[in-house]
Enzyme design. Structure first.
Site, short mmCIF file in Angstrom:
data_model
loop_
_atom_site.label_atom_id
_atom_site.label_comp_id
_atom_site.label_asym_id
_atom_site.label_seq_id
_atom_site.Cartn_x
_atom_site.Cartn_y
_atom_site.Cartn_z
N CYS A 3 0.80 -1.23 0.00
CA CYS A 3 0.00 0.00 0.00
C CYS A 3 0.84 1.28 0.00
CB CYS A 3 -0.95 0.06 1.17
SG CYS A 3 -1.97 -1.42 1.32
N CYS B 211 12.69 -1.33 6.60
CA CYS B 211 12.55 -2.50 5.72
C CYS B 211 13.55 -2.41 4.57
CB CYS B 211 11.14 -2.55 5.15
SG CYS B 211 10.93 -3.79 3.85
N CYS C 165 7.03 -12.16 6.13
CA CYS C 165 7.13 -10.79 6.63
C CYS C 165 5.86 -10.51 7.41
CB CYS C 165 7.22 -9.79 5.48
SG CYS C 165 7.05 -8.08 6.03
N CYS D 154 15.56 -3.83 9.05
CA CYS D 154 14.91 -5.13 9.25
C CYS D 154 15.34 -6.04 8.10
CB CYS D 154 13.39 -4.97 9.23
SG CYS D 154 12.54 -6.57 9.29
N CYS E 54 12.92 -11.34 6.95
CA CYS E 54 12.52 -12.34 5.94
C CYS E 54 13.73 -13.17 5.50
CB CYS E 54 11.83 -11.67 4.76
SG CYS E 54 12.69 -10.23 4.13
FE1 SF4 Z 1 10.94 -5.78 4.95
FE2 SF4 Z 1 11.58 -8.39 5.04
FE3 SF4 Z 1 11.46 -6.91 7.29
FE4 SF4 Z 1 9.23 -7.49 5.96
S1 SF4 Z 1 10.59 -8.96 7.00
S2 SF4 Z 1 9.78 -5.51 6.84
S3 SF4 Z 1 9.95 -7.42 3.82
S4 SF4 Z 1 12.90 -6.68 5.56
#
Ligand code: SF4
Length: 499
Positions: free
Chosen positions: A18, A257, A411, A479, A482
């Protein structure tokens, strides 16, 4: 005859997540600016779009499924397509949203409006289940089950003015959020304390007023220039007095992210202060160090592999390899234009069917050739299909350089990886809970496979060497859950990723 294989390159990509925009100005065309911003952010969600505007007295809005240009156009009596953007004389504030979803109905389209507060959201609240139980909410509100609709209900359970209610509710939310809120006369922009999703503030160029948007790529067409990022943990109030920080929850565990840089954001955006295209080119330069020997063709997987591909082919290593830098797929840009515009909520649940099949193989670049493909990431099985197609068209060998580490985990923060089928997440490819790249290579049918390392990825962001350990993401305020499974916020309490 070649084996008949469908090629759904675009269907097998992470789906964001989004986009949000907001505008406050006493002398600008509010709905026009919002729609222009949404068009520039349509890559973040194509299932539906909506806007809500206010003149200080009432709200007017429109939301529907489809691409932004389709939602805000119609045919007139002569059959000519014309704009169909809601208008409200004297409107001076408003918000907008484009939506991608994995499930849901038209009732899930944003923005939502309840008792004088409208909201649009990019992200995923990880504790919404707990909040539903705390407040005794039903399974759905007005037909909607998304975290965003329940977030608005939580706001209305708080005490005080509209602003006090918003600030109090934000303290209860966990997970990923970039929110825009509008009351009748004030715009608010809030980013979660981990800063998972981007959100920027812009200043209108030729008018008084400010905008907020998910990415900088929206600014120019909104008639705005970059002012600054909304900080992690910050809530900004925008009204006739300008903009002001009304809350700032500063934390040390920022978790931006990194997939925004790898794939989600537009290449012309600057995300978390990093020019996206520059980053993707640097990643490609790093990948070039892992080029197999004696290859004939270095090709991108369209379109997502193009950024890293441009880095690979601009490297000295690639130039000295003697390989040609060529496309192996031709995308027919005239196919699926109509179906693309008519996409409906069937798409989230039947994505493979709805996905395009608009790529043809350029056989003269393939037959008898040793080919290296460059792509941003590998999720499910489309790479295997690509390899089979290239071999069916006579490729001698097919190799892959991938600009992200193996995606092994879901994620919880707003990106749909379709985790059931993640090729690097399957238990058979993860003996002892560590991905076995050789098993993945064999499953994909590749002659060789190289995934970028954690260190190479972070070095492309930071410009300096780092240690190749999973902790490198949090050490540098990103982050990477994933890839590593190291979740900065527990994800057990999510309802479903539908905002
Ligand atoms: Fe981004 Fe992966 Fe973290 Fe989700 S898990 S916020 S896709 S880095």
């Amino acid at each position: 005859m070649h084996e008949k294989l469908s090629l759904n390159i675009e269907a097998d990509k992470p789906q964001d997540n989004c986009a949000v925009v907001g505008v406050y100005s006493k002398d600008a065309n509010i709905p026009g600016i919002i729609v222009n911003g949404l068009i520039e952010l349509n890559h973040r969600g194509q299932e539906g779009a909506g806007i809500i505007i206010s003149d200080g007295i009432s709200f007017v809005g429109k939301k529907a499924s489809g691409l932004v240009e389709v939602v805000f156009s119609k045919r007139n009596d002569d059959g000519v397509i014309i704009e169909d953007i809601p208008q409200l004389n004297g409107a001076f504030t408003g918000i907008g949203h484009t939506r991608y979803s994995t499930s849901g109905t038209l009732d899930e389209l944003q923005p939502f409006l309840e008792d004088g507060i409208s909201v649009a959201h990019n992200g995923n609240l990880t504790n919404i289940q707990e909040l539903k139980e705390e407040f005794g909410f039903p399974d759905e509100i007005d037909g909607a089950r998304s975290d965003t609709r329940f977030a608005l209900a939580v706001i209305h359970k708080m005490q005080g003015s509209e602003e006090e209610k918003i600030l109090a509710a934000l303290k209860k939310f966990e997970g990923a959020y970039s929110f825009v809120f509008s009351t009748k006369d004030t715009l608010y922009a809030s980013r979660d304390p981990h800063g998972f999703r981007p959100l920027v503030l812009g200043k209108l160029r030729n008018r008084k007023g400010y905008i907020v948007a998910s990415e900088t790529s929206a600014l120019r067409r909104m008639g705005a220039k970059f002012e600054r990022e909304v900080k992690p943990g910050e809530t900004v109030r925008i009204n006739k007095s300008g903009h002001a920080t009304i809350d700032l929850d500063e934390r040390s565990d920022i978790s931006r992210c990194i997939f925004e840089l790898i794939y989600l954001a537009r290449p012309d955006s600057v995300v978390f202060g990093v020019p996206v295209m520059e980053f993707r080119r640097r990643i490609g330069e790093g990948l070039a160090r892992h080029l197999p020997e004696n290859v004939d063709i270095i090709a991108p997987v369209p379109d997502s592999g193009r950024g890293a591909w441009s880095g690979v082919i601009s490297s000295e290593i690639a130039r000295e390899s003697g390989a040609m830098f060529e496309e192996v797929f031709y995308p027919n840009k005239y196919r699926n234009i109509v179906s693309g515009k008519l996409r409906t909520f069937i798409a989230p649940n039947g994505r493979d069917k709805a996905a395009t099949e608009k790529y043809s193989v350029i056989e003269s670049n393939v037959r008898g050739k040793d080919i290296v493909l460059v792509d941003d990431s590998i999720l499910r099985g489309s790479m295997a299909r690509i390899v089979r197609i290239l071999r069916a068209h006579g490729a001698r060998s097919v190799h892959a350089l991938i600009a992200a580490p193996p995606i092994e985990h879901a994620c919880g923060y707003g990106v749909d990886f379709g985790t059931d089928e993640l090729v690097a997440g399957k238990s058979e490819n993860r003996p002892n809970n560590i991905v076995d790249i050789e098993k993945v290579r064999i499953e994909l049918g590749l002659d060789s496979l190289y995934y970028i390392s954690y260190a190479e990825l972070l070095e492309a962001v930071l410009g300096n060497p780092v240690e190749n350990v999973p902790e490198v993401f949090e050490q540098n305020k990103f982050c990477g859950a994933c890839f590593t499974g190291r979740y900065p916020v527990p994800i057990d309490g999510t309802v479903s990723k539908i905002a």
